[in-house]
Structure formats: C-alpha cells, structure tokens
Design an enzyme around this catalytic site. Structure first.
Site, PDB file in Angstrom:
ATOM      1  N   ILE A  40       7.348   7.286  17.159  1.00 24.93           N
ATOM      2  CA  ILE A  40       6.955   8.050  15.892  1.00 24.93           C
ATOM      3  C   ILE A  40       5.579   8.747  16.178  1.00 24.93           C
ATOM      4  CG2 ILE A  40       6.642   7.694  13.241  1.00 24.93           C
ATOM      5  CD1 ILE A  40       9.506   6.756  13.924  1.00 24.93           C
TER       6      ILE A  40
ATOM      7  N   CYS B  57      -5.191   7.921   9.026  1.00 27.41           N
ATOM      8  CA  CYS B  57      -5.392   7.232  10.506  1.00 27.41           C
ATOM      9  C   CYS B  57      -5.318   8.148  11.463  1.00 27.41           C
ATOM     10  CB  CYS B  57      -4.778   6.071  10.601  1.00 27.41           C
ATOM     11  SG  CYS B  57      -5.291   4.724   9.511  1.00 27.41           S
TER      12      CYS B  57
ATOM     13  N   LYS C 121       0.948  -1.289  -0.049  1.00 21.17           N
ATOM     14  CA  LYS C 121       0.034   0.029  -0.088  1.00 21.17           C
ATOM     15  C   LYS C 121       0.832   1.421   0.154  1.00 21.17           C
ATOM     16  CE  LYS C 121      -1.865   1.878   3.954  1.00 21.17           C
ATOM     17  NZ  LYS C 121      -1.259   3.167   4.252  1.00 21.17           N
ATOM     18  N   ASN C 122       1.847   1.156   0.862  1.00 18.60           N
ATOM     19  CA  ASN C 122       2.612   2.569   1.094  1.00 18.60           C
ATOM     20  C   ASN C 122       3.500   2.810  -0.326  1.00 18.60           C
ATOM     21  OD1 ASN C 122       1.133   2.957   3.253  1.00 18.60           O
ATOM     22  ND2 ASN C 122       2.741   2.756   4.808  1.00 18.60           N
TER      23      ASN C 122
ATOM     24  N   ARG D  36      -0.071  14.264  12.998  1.00 14.70           N
ATOM     25  CA  ARG D  36       0.359  14.261  11.763  1.00 14.70           C
ATOM     26  C   ARG D  36       0.204  15.664  10.915  1.00 14.70           C
ATOM     27  NH1 ARG D  36      -1.691   8.553   9.327  1.00 14.70           N
ATOM     28  NH2 ARG D  36       0.314   8.608   8.540  1.00 14.70           N
ATOM     29  N   PRO D  37       1.159  16.501  11.517  1.00 18.64           N
ATOM     30  CA  PRO D  37       1.342  17.940  10.664  1.00 18.64           C
ATOM     31  C   PRO D  37       1.843  17.759   9.390  1.00 18.64           C
ATOM     32  CG  PRO D  37       2.854  17.630  12.459  1.00 18.64           C
ATOM     33  CD  PRO D  37       2.087  16.360  12.400  1.00 18.64           C
ATOM     34  N   ILE D  38       1.688  18.819   8.614  1.00 21.43           N
ATOM     35  CA  ILE D  38       2.506  18.617   7.130  1.00 21.43           C
ATOM     36  C   ILE D  38       3.434  19.767   7.041  1.00 21.43           C
ATOM     37  CG2 ILE D  38       0.847  17.191   5.944  1.00 21.43           C
ATOM     38  CD1 ILE D  38      -0.512  20.041   4.760  1.00 21.43           C
ATOM     39  N   ASP D  39       3.881  20.264   8.092  1.00 23.28           N
ATOM     40  CA  ASP D  39       4.636  21.680   8.312  1.00 23.28           C
ATOM     41  C   ASP D  39       6.162  21.258   7.551  1.00 23.28           C
ATOM     42  OD1 ASP D  39       5.196  19.826  10.392  1.00 23.28           O
ATOM     43  OD2 ASP D  39       6.552  21.159  11.131  1.00 23.28           O
TER      44      ASP D  39
ATOM     45  N   ARG E  39      -8.704  -0.670   4.118  1.00 22.88           N
ATOM     46  CA  ARG E  39      -8.041   0.579   3.876  1.00 22.88           C
ATOM     47  C   ARG E  39      -6.738  -0.085   3.026  1.00 22.88           C
ATOM     48  NH1 ARG E  39      -8.088   6.022   6.651  1.00 22.88           N
ATOM     49  NH2 ARG E  39      -6.605   6.327   4.991  1.00 22.88           N
TER      50      ARG E  39
ATOM     51  N   ARG F  61      -4.379  10.283   4.086  1.00 20.44           N
ATOM     52  CA  ARG F  61      -3.149  11.195   4.364  1.00 20.44           C
ATOM     53  C   ARG F  61      -2.230  10.966   2.953  1.00 20.44           C
ATOM     54  NH1 ARG F  61      -0.108  14.289   7.965  1.00 20.44           N
ATOM     55  NH2 ARG F  61       1.909  14.071   7.670  1.00 20.44           N
TER      56      ARG F  61
ATOM     57  N   ASP G 259       4.105   0.794  12.222  1.00 20.26           N
ATOM     58  CA  ASP G 259       2.676   0.258  11.836  1.00 20.26           C
ATOM     59  C   ASP G 259       2.647  -1.162  12.272  1.00 20.26           C
ATOM     60  OD1 ASP G 259       2.327   2.461  10.446  1.00 20.26           O
ATOM     61  OD2 ASP G 259       2.812   1.793   8.224  1.00 20.26           O
TER      62      ASP G 259
HETATM   63  C1  UD1 Z   1       4.130   6.961   6.439  1.00 14.46           C
HETATM   64  C2  UD1 Z   1       3.207   5.904   6.298  1.00 14.46           C
HETATM   65  C3  UD1 Z   1       2.862   5.402   7.750  1.00 14.46           C
HETATM   66  C4  UD1 Z   1       3.876   5.218   8.408  1.00 14.46           C
HETATM   67  C5  UD1 Z   1       4.858   6.451   8.731  1.00 14.46           C
HETATM   68  C6  UD1 Z   1       5.877   6.217   9.616  1.00 14.46           C
HETATM   69  C7  UD1 Z   1       2.424   5.986   3.991  1.00 14.46           C
HETATM   70  C8  UD1 Z   1       0.986   6.054   3.456  1.00 14.46           C
HETATM   71  N1  UD1 Z   1       2.245   6.158   5.463  1.00 14.46           N
HETATM   72  O1  UD1 Z   1       3.401   7.998   7.046  1.00 14.46           O
HETATM   73  O2  UD1 Z   1       2.197   4.003   7.314  1.00 14.46           O
HETATM   74  O3  UD1 Z   1       3.255   4.937   9.947  1.00 14.46           O
HETATM   75  O4  UD1 Z   1       5.075   6.482   7.456  1.00 14.46           O
HETATM   76  O5  UD1 Z   1       6.839   5.201   9.013  1.00 14.46           O
HETATM   77  O6  UD1 Z   1       3.351   5.688   3.639  1.00 14.46           O
HETATM   78  N2  UD1 Z   1       5.867  14.731  10.861  1.00 14.46           N
HETATM   79  C9  UD1 Z   1       5.807  16.337  11.059  1.00 14.46           C
HETATM   80  N3  UD1 Z   1       5.797  17.143  10.149  1.00 14.46           N
HETATM   81  C10 UD1 Z   1       5.559  16.763   8.701  1.00 14.46           C
HETATM   82  C11 UD1 Z   1       5.729  15.350   8.345  1.00 14.46           C
HETATM   83  C12 UD1 Z   1       5.745  14.493   9.645  1.00 14.46           C
HETATM   84  O7  UD1 Z   1       6.111  16.595  12.265  1.00 14.46           O
HETATM   85  O8  UD1 Z   1       5.447  17.682   7.896  1.00 14.46           O
HETATM   86  C13 UD1 Z   1       5.988  13.765  11.712  1.00 14.46           C
HETATM   87  C14 UD1 Z   1       4.612  12.835  11.753  1.00 14.46           C
HETATM   88  O9  UD1 Z   1       3.926  13.477  12.772  1.00 14.46           O
HETATM   89  C15 UD1 Z   1       5.499  11.583  12.746  1.00 14.46           C
HETATM   90  C16 UD1 Z   1       6.736  11.828  12.188  1.00 14.46           C
HETATM   91  O10 UD1 Z   1       7.037  13.051  11.663  1.00 14.46           O
HETATM   92  O11 UD1 Z   1       5.694  12.010  14.069  1.00 14.46           O
HETATM   93  C17 UD1 Z   1       6.877  10.567  10.991  1.00 14.46           C
HETATM   94  O12 UD1 Z   1       5.992  10.838  10.001  1.00 14.46           O
HETATM   95  P1  UD1 Z   1       6.057  10.326   8.487  1.00 14.46           P
HETATM   96  O13 UD1 Z   1       7.179   9.543   8.325  1.00 14.46           O
HETATM   97  O14 UD1 Z   1       5.910  11.611   7.817  1.00 14.46           O
HETATM   98  O15 UD1 Z   1       4.682   9.796   8.568  1.00 14.46           O
HETATM   99  P2  UD1 Z   1       3.597   9.635   7.142  1.00 14.46           P
HETATM  100  O16 UD1 Z   1       4.452   9.930   5.707  1.00 14.46           O
HETATM  101  O17 UD1 Z   1       2.715  10.443   7.398  1.00 14.46           O
END
Ligand code: UD1
Length: 443
Positions: free
Chosen positions: A327, A116, A22-23, A121-124, A397, A92, A305
């Site tokens: 994480i 989920c 999936k990922n 889960r910010p996108i900053d 999902r 996401r 995960d």
């Molecule tokens: C991806 C995976 C998810 C997995 C995760 C960690 C997909 C679709 N999803 O999620 O299954 O659990 O990796 O291996 O591939 N963070 C920030 N700001 C940001 C982005 C991330 O603070 O802009 C933080 C997140 O809140 C989290 C950490 O960084 O604490 C890691 O998140 P990230 O690796 O980005 O996870 P996803 O890409 O959302």
C-alpha cells in the site's frame, strides 16, 4: 519533543478496553460539518488527531464540547470555508473537509494535507473525483481553492482502492444533485461507519461492503447521535503486544469480525484465542512460528497499519518471516530502529525478511510515525533492559492511554517531557487525570 522509557521483560496479563476508532472518528467529524445542526459522537477517542480536527472545526465556527468520551459538535454557525496550511499539514484527514465544505458552503480553501511520513500520499484521486462532480479548482501559493456552484452526482470506478478518496467522494456526493455511484470503493470498516453515520443523519446511502456505494444527494439532514466503533488497529496493537511477550491479554469491546486477517496470522504463529460475550481472550504462550509471507492489502486483507507492529513480533518468532508492503512505499522505517535493538531484518524494495528469534536489547530509538512508534513499544516490551523512544508524540496522535493500558497489564512505561520531571504512569489514577484534563498524552 518527549520520550518514553520502557523496561523490557514484563509479561502482559489481564483485561483492557479498546478505544474508539481514530480512522472512523475523523471522517465522521468532517461529515458533521455538512449538517447545520448538532451531532453527538459517543466513544470518541481523546487523541491528538481528534483534538486537531476539533480545533479546525472550531476555527470554521463550530462550537464543541466534551462530556466524558462524548464529543458534542454544534455546527449551526459555521461561517468559514478556509483552513490554514499549518492546520491541514498536521493531519492527512484534513483533506476530508474539502468534500464536506463543498457540500455545505459550495467552496473550500485549504492547504495540502500532511500526516504520517509513510509514502508520497498524493491526493490526485480526491481531486479528480471532485472535479468530475463539478468542482473548479485553482492553486494559489500552495493552497487549494475550490468552488462548486452545483455539484452533480457521478458514476465513478476507482482504479485502485483509496480510503480517503472514497470518504471524500461520499461527503461531496451528499451535496450533489442526483445519485452518485462509486465502484471498487474502499470497504474498510471506517468507510462503512461513515456511511452508517450519514444514513442516521438522513442521507439515502447504501454500501454493500464489497466496493459499491450509492449516495443520493440533497437529502434533508437531522441532528444525530452516533457511537464510534472500537478501533481495530488499537485492538491489533494490544494483541501484538501480548504476542511479543507471550502474555494473556483479554480485549473488551474489541471489534470482533474486523480482526479476522490478523487473528488468522496470530493462530499461525501459535497464538490461541476465544471469543466470548463480546470479548476476545488471547493466549500467546504458544506463539513461536515464523510467518512465511504476509502481504498488506485493503480490507478485508491484512492492514498496512498493522505491518510495523507485526514486524516487531516477527523478531521474536522462530525462523524467517517475510512481509510484503503493497500500500505505502515508505513503510519499512521501523526496521531501521528495530535493527538498532538487535533485530535481523533485510529490506528489498517492498519486501522485508525478518530472521528470528533475536534477543532484542534496549537502546535509544525514534518513532518516525504513529504505527512505527507503537511497533517500537512492542519491541521494547520484549527487549532486555531499558528502551528510550524519542518523539513519542507520534504515538499519542492515535492511541489513547496506550502506556497506562499496557502498565495496567503489567508493563513498565514511563513518559518524560523535555521540560517536565519524569512521571510514573501507574494506570488508573493517571487515567482519571487524563479524563479531567481532556488531553491525551499529558501525564
Ligand atoms: C487511510 C488511513 C490510514 C491507512 C490507509 C490505508 C485514515 C485517516 N487513514 O489513509 O491509516 O493506512 O487508509 O488503509 O483513515 N493514493 C493515491 N492517490 C490518492 C489517494 C491515495 O495514489 O489520491 C494511494 C496512496 O498513496 C496509497 C494508496 O492509494 O498508496 C491507499 O491510500 P489511502 O487508502 O487513500 O490511504 P489514506 O486514506 O491516506
């Protein structure tokens, strides 16, 4: 909302084939948007999240079709750069379309991503990288409007590794002028798969697997066929299901080499395995020992995960196991449901202590997210009596035919819809039915 009923106490034995990842599939589908041509993705999992991404691509103007598990994406006529909030909120990974639309259309308008509920889960970091590459951003009514007349390559060092932000940076770098160099980037196999796909499409890209990714923007792209790698978390799920019931499960087409951290723990619990000719044969009859401390970490560490799934197995082990989640801050919700089943779990912030063995008892529980739901399936398989898991849509999902695959191994899972009579999931014939309808979880 739908639910599944699981009769506990069956042992799992036999072979099962691992689905496509999936990922890996989701970012690669987003990447297909960049090329004004066709992409064929083989071994693409037929799961709800993939159908959501397919639906978004169609609304952007792509033509899509399936031949078995091959997804054909014709992105020649993509005409839109707008994605509605109700679409992005479903998943996401929708945020990855920011990078690819900016590369293709020089603009993107979209809602914030959902996904989920496992943390804030910010996108900053995604937004910071895009802005460093020249993207102008404004927000209107909770929607992101982004434009980039000229993306330019950057050198960027991640303070903290992020899978999604790395993928978004890579997708935007494909359309940027010059080289982009990412340091301390995520090295998850799914990130490496995205780089492999882009390389096949014609992008000059190099990922060393240790955190450095270099991308040359502006390369000529071509139509591509790509085989989605097998799903390491789905493989881990079946491994943990076997461990919980002390079964003997053989995983065919497993992503060997990506499961090292998990297999090390499996051995510590007393599990044995053999790798032969691309399959992983596991024998869980000796599984019994508690795990002193398991910490989640980015790849190649123990994946977050897998954490809820491991927690379910720890309930069956002799003694106290401890898990530290590093994480996501809200990923112990499974513990609340496991406690209803009789598990003895203490939580303090990022740490969970699981006292075993517990005699789990079937009851009514609720899946709060994809992996939490799968963890409850594992707990239910080794519980006494019947467990009902509500909101099983979460499980669907990310897992294709999980219930049928477990039933083929000897499990007893039955799915119910609110509006439809109970359906027995028998395995093969139902699997074929899923093939024909092309829908996951529609038994
Ligand atoms: C991806 C995976 C998810 C997995 C995760 C960690 C997909 C679709 N999803 O999620 O299954 O659990 O990796 O291996 O591939 N963070 C920030 N700001 C940001 C982005 C991330 O603070 O802009 C933080 C997140 O809140 C989290 C950490 O960084 O604490 C890691 O998140 P990230 O690796 O980005 O996870 P996803 O890409 O959302």
């Amino acid at each position: 909302m739908s639910r599944i009923r699981i009769q506990g106490g069956a042992c799992l034995q036999g072979e099962t084939v691992i689905q496509g990842s999936k990922n890996a599939a989701l970012p690669i589908m987003a990447a297909a948007v960049i090329h004004k041509g066709c992409t064929v993705l083989h071994r693409c999992p037929k799961i709800a999240d993939v159908f959501v991404m397919e639906g978004i691509l169609k609304k952007l103007g792509a033509q899509t079709s399936w031949e078995g598990h091959s997804l054909i994406l014709d992105c020649r006529n993509i005409h839109s750069f707008c994605i509605s909030s109700c679409e992005t909120e479903k998943m996401r990974a929708s945020i990855l379309l920011a990078g690819s639309l900016l590369t293709r259309e020089k603009r993107a308008a979209m809602g914030y991503p959902g996904g989920c509920v496992i943390g804030s889960r910010p996108i900053d970091v995604h937004l910071e990288i895009l802005s460093r590459m020249g993207v102008c951003r404004r927000e209107n009514d909770g929607r992101l409007m982004m434009t980039a007349d000229c993306l330019h390559g950057i050198r960027y060092r991640f303070e903290r590794r992020s899978v999604g932000a790395t993928e978004n940076a890579v997708l935007a770098a494909v359309g940027a002028k010059g080289w982009t160099v990412l340091e301390n980037a995520a090295c998850e196999p799914e990130v490496i798969a995205l780089c492999g796909f882009l390389r096949k499409m014609g992008v000059k890209i190099c990922a060393d697997g240790r955190g450095m990714i270099c991308i040359m923007g502006g390369c000529e792209l071509s139509d591509t066929e790509y085989v989605i790698p097998p799903d390491r978390i789905a493989a881990g799920t079946l491994l943990m299901a076997g461990a919980a019931v002390r079964g003997q499960v053989t995983l065919c087409e497993a992503p060997l080499g990506q499961l090292d951290s998990l297999l090390a723990l499996y051995q510590k619990m007393g599990g044995q395995y053999l790798v032969s000719g691309g399959t992983l044969k596991t024998d869980s009859r000796g599984v019994q020992w508690a795990l002193p401390l398991t910490e989640t970490a980015s790849y190649p560490g123990f994946p977050t995960d897998m954490q809820p799934l491991l927690m379910a197995v720890c309930c069956t082990l002799q003694g106290e196991s401890m898990i530290r989640e590093t994480i996501f801050e809200n990923r112990f919700r499974t513990a609340l449901e496991l406690r209803k089943m009789g598990a003895r779990i203490r939580i303090d912030r990022h740490n969970a202590w699981i006292e075993g063995p517990s005699v789990l008892k079937g009851c009514r529980v609720e899946a709060s997210d994809l992996r939490a739901g799968a963890a409850l399936v594992i707990a239910a398989l080794c519980a006494e009596g019947e467990t009902i898991i509500d909101s099983c849509e979460y499980i669907e999902r990310g897992y294709e035919n999980l219930y049928e695959n477990i039933n083929l191994l000897g499990g007893r899972i039955r799915r119910e819809n609110d509006d439809v009579d109970e359906t027995e999931i028998t395995g093969k014939s139902e699997k074929n039915k899923t093939e024909v309808t092309g829908k996951s979880g529609n038994f």
